[in-house]
Write a protein that holds these residues in place. Structure first.
Motif, mmCIF file in Angstrom:
data_model
loop_
_atom_site.group_PDB
_atom_site.id
_atom_site.type_symbol
_atom_site.label_atom_id
_atom_site.label_comp_id
_atom_site.label_asym_id
_atom_site.label_seq_id
_atom_site.Cartn_x
_atom_site.Cartn_y
_atom_site.Cartn_z
ATOM 1 N N PHE A 1 -35.243 -73.762 7.670
ATOM 2 C CA PHE A 1 -34.933 -74.432 8.934
ATOM 3 C C PHE A 1 -35.093 -73.376 10.014
ATOM 4 N N GLU A 2 -36.170 -73.435 10.791
ATOM 5 C CA GLU A 2 -36.637 -72.282 11.558
ATOM 6 C C GLU A 2 -36.785 -72.526 13.042
ATOM 7 N N CYS A 3 -36.810 -71.402 13.763
ATOM 8 C CA CYS A 3 -37.193 -71.409 15.171
ATOM 9 C C CYS A 3 -37.879 -70.083 15.477
ATOM 10 N N HIS A 4 -38.472 -70.012 16.652
ATOM 11 C CA HIS A 4 -39.270 -68.841 17.032
ATOM 12 C C HIS A 4 -38.855 -68.355 18.414
ATOM 13 N N ASN A 5 -38.997 -67.069 18.660
ATOM 14 C CA ASN A 5 -38.665 -66.499 19.960
ATOM 15 C C ASN A 5 -39.885 -66.265 20.838
ATOM 16 N N GLY B 1 -29.724 -64.818 7.669
ATOM 17 C CA GLY B 1 -30.398 -63.532 7.810
ATOM 18 C C GLY B 1 -30.623 -63.206 9.274
ATOM 19 N N GLU B 2 -31.392 -62.164 9.483
ATOM 20 C CA GLU B 2 -31.681 -61.680 10.835
ATOM 21 C C GLU B 2 -33.023 -62.222 11.315
ATOM 22 N N TYR B 3 -33.243 -62.198 12.624
ATOM 23 C CA TYR B 3 -34.523 -62.561 13.203
ATOM 24 C C TYR B 3 -35.589 -61.587 12.705
ATOM 25 N N ASN B 4 -36.719 -62.116 12.248
ATOM 26 C CA ASN B 4 -37.840 -61.299 11.800
ATOM 27 C C ASN B 4 -38.843 -61.211 12.943
ATOM 28 N N ASP B 5 -38.857 -60.066 13.624
ATOM 29 C CA ASP B 5 -39.704 -59.878 14.801
ATOM 30 C C ASP B 5 -41.190 -59.929 14.431
ATOM 31 N N GLU B 6 -41.546 -59.366 13.304
ATOM 32 C CA GLU B 6 -42.952 -59.327 12.879
ATOM 33 C C GLU B 6 -43.497 -60.739 12.634
ATOM 34 N N LYS B 7 -42.690 -61.598 12.006
ATOM 35 C CA LYS B 7 -43.126 -62.967 11.710
ATOM 36 C C LYS B 7 -42.662 -63.968 12.769
ATOM 37 N N ASP B 8 -41.902 -63.491 13.758
ATOM 38 C CA ASP B 8 -41.351 -64.341 14.814
ATOM 39 C C ASP B 8 -40.652 -65.570 14.234
ATOM 40 N N VAL B 9 -39.652 -65.315 13.394
ATOM 41 C CA VAL B 9 -38.924 -66.438 12.805
ATOM 42 C C VAL B 9 -37.460 -66.078 12.587
ATOM 43 N N LEU B 10 -36.615 -67.070 12.831
ATOM 44 C CA LEU B 10 -35.197 -66.977 12.529
ATOM 45 C C LEU B 10 -34.842 -68.262 11.796
#
Length: 149
Positions: free
Chosen positions: A64-68, A96-105
């Motif tokens: 269940f995701e979103c992007h920054n 978990g934490e926001y994954n900046d490389e994959k742009d997903v939380l």
């Protein structure tokens, strides 16, 4: 979030400077016969075409995701796709934490609603839209365009 049909795409060109180019790609590409894979459309626009079996709600909700940094334009090419949705401000349990490389939380919350897309219908997910796609039975062919914010 926006839900509409490809025939009305022109109404959203003013929402983001790259939307006109994204929808132009959709109109000019033979999506029904396009192969699965990723490609760059233009600076700030990436296309991802997939053809895969639908998932159960439980499987989809694991991501269940979103992007920054990106807006998703998700177009159903063929099949019936159910998508779960909830506004980000109502999600309280990050997974978990926001994954900046994959742009997903990811979140471990439940969607507030589910809706369906079928051939030629699309949804636009902004950073404030948490979504769980690909719920359904049978094959679902879809296009996701990542629009850089």
């Amino acid at each position: 979030m926006i839900i509409d049909t490809i025939q009305n795409a022109h109404k959203y060109f003013s929402v983001h400077p790259l939307f006109a180019k994204a929808f132009e790609y959709i109109q000019q590409t033979d999506l029904a016969n396009a192969a699965d894979g990723k490609s760059d459309i233009a600076e700030g626009l990436k296309a991802i075409i997939s053809n895969a079996p639908g998932k159960t709600k439980e499987t989809s909700l694991q991501k269940f995701e979103c992007h920054n940094k990106n807006i998703d334009i998700q177009l159903c090419i063929k099949g019936v796709e159910t998508i779960g949705w909830k506004p980000r401000e109502k999600c309280v349990t990050p997974k978990g934490e926001y994954n900046d490389e994959k742009d997903v939380l990811f979140y471990d919350d439940a969607p507030d609603m589910y809706f369906q897309l079928t051939d030629g219908q699309f949804a636009i997910f902004f950073p404030e839209d948490v979504h769980a796609p690909m719920i359904g039975e049978g094959e679902i062919k879809k296009l996701v365009i990542k629009v850089k914010i």
